[in-house]
Design a protein around this motif. Structure first.
Motif, PDB file in Angstrom:
ATOM      1  N   LEU A  79       8.323  -4.956 -10.098  1.00  0.00           N
ATOM      2  CA  LEU A  79       8.849  -6.099  -9.355  1.00  0.00           C
ATOM      3  C   LEU A  79       8.315  -6.168  -7.931  1.00  0.00           C
ATOM      4  O   LEU A  79       8.108  -7.256  -7.387  1.00  0.00           O
ATOM      5  CB  LEU A  79      10.378  -6.041  -9.328  1.00  0.00           C
ATOM      6  N   SER A  80       8.105  -5.006  -7.321  1.00  0.00           N
ATOM      7  CA  SER A  80       7.682  -4.965  -5.923  1.00  0.00           C
ATOM      8  C   SER A  80       6.171  -5.006  -5.751  1.00  0.00           C
ATOM      9  O   SER A  80       5.678  -5.006  -4.616  1.00  0.00           O
ATOM     10  CB  SER A  80       8.229  -3.699  -5.251  1.00  0.00           C
ATOM     11  N   GLY A  81       5.439  -5.030  -6.835  1.00  0.00           N
ATOM     12  CA  GLY A  81       3.985  -5.020  -6.732  1.00  0.00           C
ATOM     13  C   GLY A  81       3.444  -3.709  -6.211  1.00  0.00           C
ATOM     14  O   GLY A  81       2.418  -3.668  -5.521  1.00  0.00           O
ATOM     15  N   GLY A  82       4.115  -2.609  -6.547  1.00  0.00           N
ATOM     16  CA  GLY A  82       3.624  -1.293  -6.155  1.00  0.00           C
ATOM     17  C   GLY A  82       4.104  -0.828  -4.796  1.00  0.00           C
ATOM     18  O   GLY A  82       3.525   0.104  -4.225  1.00  0.00           O
ATOM     19  N   ARG A  83       5.168  -1.413  -4.285  1.00  0.00           N
ATOM     20  CA  ARG A  83       5.659  -1.051  -2.945  1.00  0.00           C
ATOM     21  C   ARG A  83       6.944  -0.220  -2.984  1.00  0.00           C
ATOM     22  O   ARG A  83       7.569   0.013  -1.942  1.00  0.00           O
ATOM     23  CB  ARG A  83       5.899  -2.324  -2.121  1.00  0.00           C
ATOM     24  N   PHE A  84       7.333   0.265  -4.164  1.00  0.00           N
ATOM     25  CA  PHE A  84       8.596   0.983  -4.280  1.00  0.00           C
ATOM     26  C   PHE A  84       8.419   2.473  -4.040  1.00  0.00           C
ATOM     27  O   PHE A  84       7.416   3.074  -4.433  1.00  0.00           O
ATOM     28  CB  PHE A  84       9.195   0.769  -5.674  1.00  0.00           C
ATOM     29  N   GLN A  85       9.407   3.071  -3.360  1.00  0.00           N
ATOM     30  CA  GLN A  85       9.454   4.508  -3.116  1.00  0.00           C
ATOM     31  C   GLN A  85      10.779   5.029  -3.695  1.00  0.00           C
ATOM     32  O   GLN A  85      11.853   4.569  -3.288  1.00  0.00           O
ATOM     33  CB  GLN A  85       9.425   4.811  -1.611  1.00  0.00           C
ATOM     34  N   LEU A  86      10.702   5.967  -4.617  1.00  0.00           N
ATOM     35  CA  LEU A  86      11.900   6.514  -5.245  1.00  0.00           C
ATOM     36  C   LEU A  86      12.437   7.670  -4.413  1.00  0.00           C
ATOM     37  O   LEU A  86      11.860   8.761  -4.411  1.00  0.00           O
ATOM     38  CB  LEU A  86      11.590   6.980  -6.670  1.00  0.00           C
ATOM     39  N   GLY A  87      13.525   7.417  -3.700  1.00  0.00           N
ATOM     40  CA  GLY A  87      14.170   8.456  -2.914  1.00  0.00           C
ATOM     41  C   GLY A  87      15.391   8.995  -3.633  1.00  0.00           C
ATOM     42  O   GLY A  87      16.300   8.233  -3.981  1.00  0.00           O
TER      43      GLY A  87
END
Length: 315
Positions: A79-87
């Protein structure tokens, strides 16, 4: 050093407006915590609408399992186009067992295995290889085509781990792409405890510390209202036995004892008054937004790659 905004209570009805305000303020990233709302739901409202890095800070790993987290993170990466960071973070035992009703044991070892399991699931989807993950705490050995989303065109999202104690911090250095400093971290604790532990973990993985992202402590107070809120948060964290080690480093162990005693009596309103100015300024940066940015840079600019704060804005 990237400047992010951290939203502590990401109400899904208003989170999109908050993200747009963050982008307009010139920030680099938008992170949400897991408190009263689900962080994955909140970020699904934001993903694809703002030009920001997006992350969970944190999602409670032990309230879930590696498969559910792998699916949610994969979808947000899409959904974010590859901008997600899993914290991810562990939370503390009473919340995991009493609030979420989930098992608790060997949190550092369990977290290490949790992250490795998530990565194994992503690898299976990316390559088509059979899923064969067996550990002490988790086993994932079934992935049929009906449930396999296939390769993510943006790759797997980076994994960030939060920690306070040395063992969890070492795990972050070993298996994660980034480390999220807990708000209950002082400059002294970061330099004397956190960084050496991260270095030990990186050494086990055969990697230098320089390749690890670090999001620095983020307690910032720019108004009297902020100061009052920050005192309450410091008091809440300080009452938790798992975090006593930070106070002990400064010789403030007696403060933990009193805060813990009051918390057991549910005297939450009385606890903030025990947080002296000395303690406040050790944990938090107090001043105007410009002063806060300057002080955060002074304290942490040589070691952190980004900082996320509820009220800090770039510019």
């Amino acid at each position: 050093m990237k400047v992010d905004r951290l939203v502590i209570e990401p109400d899904p009805r208003t989170v999109l407006d908050a993200a747009r305000e963050t982008a307009a303020a010139g920030c680099d990233g938008f992170w949400v915590a897991e408190t009263k709302h689900d962080p994955f739901v909140a970020l699904s409202r934001v993903a694809g609408t703002v030009d920001l890095d997006l992350g969970t800070a944190i999602a409670v790993a032990f309230a879930r399992n590696p498969m559910t987290v792998a699916v949610q993170a994969n979808d947000l990466q899409l959904l974010s186009g590859g901008r997600f960071q899993l914290g991810l973070g562990s939370q503390v035992e009473p919340h995991v067992t009493k609030r979420f009703g989930m098992p608790w044991s060997h949190p550092a070892a369990r977290m290490r295995e949790f992250v490795l399991a998530v990565r194994a699931i992503w690898h299976s989807w990316a390559t088509g290889e059979r899923l064969r993950f067996r550990g002490e705490f988790y086993a994932h050995t079934l992935m049929t085509p009906f449930f396999d989303p296939g390769p993510n065109p943006h790759g797997a999202p980076p994994v960030w781990l939060a920690g306070v104690g040395a063992l969890m911090t070492e795990v972050a250095g070993e298996v994660a792409d980034g480390f999220l400093c807990h708000d209950f971290t002082t400059e002294r604790y970061l330099r004397e405890v956190t960084l050496p532990a991260l270095s030990r973990g990186r050494a086990r993985a055969g990697k230098p510390l320089a390749g690890l992202g670090i999001s620095g402590p983020s307690l910032v107070a720019c108004t009297d209202e902020d100061v009052a809120a920050v005192r309450r948060r410091i008091a809440f964290y300080g009452s938790t036995p798992s975090y006593r080690k930070v106070l002990d480093l400064h010789g403030w162990g007696d403060l933990h004892e009193e805060l813990h005693r009051l918390s057991r009596r549910s005297r939450w309103d009385d606890m903030a008054g025990l947080v002296t100015d000395e303690v406040l300024h050790a944990f938090a940066v107090v001043g105007t937004p410009a002063e806060a940015r300057a002080e955060l840079t002074r304290r942490y600019g040589d070691v952190v790659t980004r900082v996320a704060a509820p009220v800090l804005r770039a510019g």
